[in-house]
Design an enzyme around this catalytic site. Structure first.
Site, PDB file in Angstrom:
ATOM      1  N   ALA A 117       9.738   0.905   1.825  1.00 63.71           N
ATOM      2  CA  ALA A 117       9.178   1.134   3.156  1.00 63.71           C
ATOM      3  C   ALA A 117       8.616   2.546   3.252  1.00 63.71           C
ATOM      4  O   ALA A 117       9.135   3.494   2.649  1.00 63.71           O
ATOM      5  CB  ALA A 117      10.258   0.934   4.220  1.00 63.71           C
ATOM      6  N   GLU A 172      10.608 -10.262  -3.088  1.00 68.29           N
ATOM      7  CA  GLU A 172      10.344 -11.270  -2.064  1.00 68.29           C
ATOM      8  C   GLU A 172       9.600 -10.614  -0.904  1.00 68.29           C
ATOM      9  O   GLU A 172       9.855  -9.451  -0.585  1.00 68.29           O
ATOM     10  CB  GLU A 172      11.646 -11.880  -1.506  1.00 68.29           C
ATOM     11  CG  GLU A 172      12.297 -12.908  -2.387  1.00 68.29           C
ATOM     12  CD  GLU A 172      13.276 -12.283  -3.373  1.00 68.29           C
ATOM     13  OE1 GLU A 172      13.584 -11.077  -3.209  1.00 68.29           O
ATOM     14  OE2 GLU A 172      13.733 -12.976  -4.289  1.00 68.29           O
ATOM     15  N   ASN A 212       3.945 -10.860   6.431  1.00 66.31           N
ATOM     16  CA  ASN A 212       3.822  -9.414   6.174  1.00 66.31           C
ATOM     17  C   ASN A 212       2.550  -9.144   5.366  1.00 66.31           C
ATOM     18  O   ASN A 212       2.569  -8.908   4.157  1.00 66.31           O
ATOM     19  CB  ASN A 212       5.059  -8.910   5.425  1.00 66.31           C
ATOM     20  CG  ASN A 212       5.142  -7.395   5.384  1.00 66.31           C
ATOM     21  OD1 ASN A 212       4.153  -6.702   5.650  1.00 66.31           O
ATOM     22  ND2 ASN A 212       6.307  -6.867   5.041  1.00 66.31           N
ATOM     23  N   TYR A 271       0.967  -5.760  -2.776  1.00 68.30           N
ATOM     24  CA  TYR A 271       1.511  -6.314  -4.026  1.00 68.30           C
ATOM     25  C   TYR A 271       0.423  -7.046  -4.821  1.00 68.30           C
ATOM     26  O   TYR A 271       0.371  -6.932  -6.042  1.00 68.30           O
ATOM     27  CB  TYR A 271       2.675  -7.267  -3.726  1.00 68.30           C
ATOM     28  CG  TYR A 271       3.797  -6.635  -2.929  1.00 68.30           C
ATOM     29  CD1 TYR A 271       4.150  -5.303  -3.128  1.00 68.30           C
ATOM     30  CD2 TYR A 271       4.512  -7.351  -1.972  1.00 68.30           C
ATOM     31  CE1 TYR A 271       5.170  -4.710  -2.395  1.00 68.30           C
ATOM     32  CE2 TYR A 271       5.535  -6.774  -1.239  1.00 68.30           C
ATOM     33  CZ  TYR A 271       5.856  -5.454  -1.444  1.00 68.30           C
ATOM     34  OH  TYR A 271       6.863  -4.875  -0.723  1.00 68.30           O
TER      35      TYR A 271
HETATM   36  C1  LIG Z   1       4.087  -2.340   3.013  1.00 65.01           C
HETATM   37  C2  LIG Z   1       4.072  -0.814   3.124  1.00 65.01           C
HETATM   38  C3  LIG Z   1       5.180  -0.240   2.232  1.00 65.01           C
HETATM   39  C4  LIG Z   1       2.722  -0.284   2.638  1.00 65.01           C
HETATM   40  O1  LIG Z   1       2.766   1.133   2.655  1.00 65.01           O
HETATM   41  P1  LIG Z   1       1.471   2.043   2.891  1.00 65.01           P
HETATM   42  O2  LIG Z   1       1.822   3.419   2.496  1.00 65.01           O
HETATM   43  O3  LIG Z   1       0.925   1.836   4.250  1.00 65.01           O
HETATM   44  O4  LIG Z   1       0.458   1.376   1.836  1.00 65.01           O
HETATM   45  P2  LIG Z   1      -0.806   2.088   1.162  1.00 65.01           P
HETATM   46  O5  LIG Z   1      -1.442   3.048   2.088  1.00 65.01           O
HETATM   47  O6  LIG Z   1      -0.412   2.570  -0.189  1.00 65.01           O
HETATM   48  O7  LIG Z   1      -1.777   0.833   1.023  1.00 65.01           O
HETATM   49  C5  LIG Z   1      -1.990   0.202  -0.226  1.00 65.01           C
HETATM   50  C6  LIG Z   1      -2.720  -1.114   0.012  1.00 65.01           C
HETATM   51  O8  LIG Z   1      -1.863  -2.031   0.705  1.00 65.01           O
HETATM   52  C7  LIG Z   1      -2.655  -2.818   1.614  1.00 65.01           C
HETATM   53  N1  LIG Z   1      -2.254  -2.524   2.987  1.00 65.01           N
HETATM   54  C8  LIG Z   1      -1.383  -1.574   3.384  1.00 65.01           C
HETATM   55  N2  LIG Z   1      -1.237  -1.626   4.733  1.00 65.01           N
HETATM   56  C9  LIG Z   1      -2.043  -2.624   5.174  1.00 65.01           C
HETATM   57  C10 LIG Z   1      -2.320  -3.175   6.447  1.00 65.01           C
HETATM   58  N3  LIG Z   1      -1.723  -2.690   7.557  1.00 65.01           N
HETATM   59  N4  LIG Z   1      -3.165  -4.214   6.522  1.00 65.01           N
HETATM   60  C11 LIG Z   1      -3.752  -4.716   5.410  1.00 65.01           C
HETATM   61  N5  LIG Z   1      -3.540  -4.231   4.161  1.00 65.01           N
HETATM   62  C12 LIG Z   1      -2.685  -3.197   4.052  1.00 65.01           C
HETATM   63  C13 LIG Z   1      -4.102  -2.434   1.353  1.00 65.01           C
HETATM   64  O9  LIG Z   1      -4.582  -3.266   0.296  1.00 65.01           O
HETATM   65  C14 LIG Z   1      -3.949  -1.000   0.886  1.00 65.01           C
HETATM   66  O10 LIG Z   1      -5.026  -0.561   0.109  1.00 65.01           O
HETATM   67  P3  LIG Z   1      -6.276   0.172   0.851  1.00 65.01           P
HETATM   68  O11 LIG Z   1      -5.685   1.237   1.741  1.00 65.01           O
HETATM   69  O12 LIG Z   1      -7.065   0.713  -0.284  1.00 65.01           O
HETATM   70  O13 LIG Z   1      -6.963  -0.897   1.646  1.00 65.01           O
HETATM   71  C15 LIG Z   1       4.244  -0.363   4.612  1.00 65.01           C
HETATM   72  O14 LIG Z   1       3.324  -1.096   5.405  1.00 65.01           O
HETATM   73  C16 LIG Z   1       5.637  -0.563   5.152  1.00 65.01           C
HETATM   74  O15 LIG Z   1       6.521   0.234   4.899  1.00 65.01           O
HETATM   75  N6  LIG Z   1       5.868  -1.626   5.947  1.00 65.01           N
HETATM   76  C17 LIG Z   1       7.154  -1.850   6.620  1.00 65.01           C
HETATM   77  C18 LIG Z   1       8.238  -2.211   5.637  1.00 65.01           C
HETATM   78  C19 LIG Z   1       7.832  -3.399   4.791  1.00 65.01           C
HETATM   79  O16 LIG Z   1       7.326  -4.400   5.283  1.00 65.01           O
HETATM   80  N7  LIG Z   1       8.116  -3.291   3.480  1.00 65.01           N
HETATM   81  C20 LIG Z   1       7.802  -4.352   2.522  1.00 65.01           C
HETATM   82  C21 LIG Z   1       8.863  -5.383   2.551  1.00 65.01           C
HETATM   83  S1  LIG Z   1       8.480  -6.716   1.424  1.00 65.01           S
END
Ligand SMILES: CC(C)(COP(=O)(O)OP(=O)(O)OC[C@H]1O[C@@H](n2cnc3c(N)ncnc32)[C@H](O)[C@@H]1OP(=O)(O)O)[C@@H](O)C(=O)NCCC(=O)NCCS
Length: 153
Positions: A77, A110, A115, A122
């Site tokens: 996260a 998973e 999400n 991923y």
């Molecule tokens: C999933 C999570 C870890 C991504 O972290 P992040 O730092 O925002 O991700 P990044 O900035 O590295 O983004 C990498 C890629 O992920 C995808 N992505 C990330 N956030 C996105 C969004 N809100 N909508 C669509 N695609 C998204 C995109 O492909 C992005 O690439 P791009 O910026 O070049 O388009 C974050 O949203 C999070 O912590 N969510 C809450 C907890 C969670 O759901 N964890 C995963 C449980 S399985």
């Protein structure tokens, strides 16, 4: 938003004194958050637990289980204020490096089909959908399936 420069954030192993700060993020990020016990149990079990810091500010955390030639991402996260700046991708790359150093051959995780942010992340990294775990997660209207994803290391 543009990506953060490489040198201003870092990854370090999680320790028990991090759990309060982790929980204050965890509660804002998940509809069904882990408990503090889930994190301390992971630490006690010797899982590969990490935090991501911007200076001294904790901006994210992850829990990786390593065993039998496999790596399983149990939690990853990034705090809401720090999302969409490339940290989630870099954190996953860090976990992949850790798993390769352990000589794991496969990485699994998973994810909820709802999400979309995590799914995109991923898929972008190269994970493939391998199976559906029916009713794996709690949901407000019952249960939600999990998509099991895998990456060959
Ligand atoms: C999933 C999570 C870890 C991504 O972290 P992040 O730092 O925002 O991700 P990044 O900035 O590295 O983004 C990498 C890629 O992920 C995808 N992505 C990330 N956030 C996105 C969004 N809100 N909508 C669509 N695609 C998204 C995109 O492909 C992005 O690439 P791009 O910026 O070049 O388009 C974050 O949203 C999070 O912590 N969510 C809450 C907890 C969670 O759901 N964890 C995963 C449980 S399985």
């Amino acid at each position: 938003m543009s990506a953060l420069p490489e040198q201003i954030f870092s990854f370090r192993p999680m320790n028990k004194s991090d759990v309060d700060a982790i929980m204050s993020l965890e509660r804002t990020l998940y509809p069904f958050p882990w408990t503090p016990g889930n994190f301390t149990d992971s630490l006690n079990a010797g899982y590969s637990c990490w935090v991501c810091e911007f200076g001294s500010i904790m901006v994210g955390y992850a829990v990786l289980m390593l065993g039998a030639g496999e790596a399983h991402v149990l939690n990853i996260a990034i705090g809401q204020d720090w999302q969409r700046q490339g940290l989630g991708r870099r954190f996953m790359q860090h976990l992949i490096k850790v798993a390769r150093e352990y000589r794991a051959e496969m990485m699994f995780l998973e994810v909820r089909p709802s999400n979309k942010a995590a799914l995109r992340l991923y898929e972008d990294i190269g994970f493939n959908e391998m199976a559906t775990r029916r009713g794996y997660y709690p949901a407000h209207d019952g249960r939600e399936d999990a998509i099991l994803m895998g990456l060959s290391l």
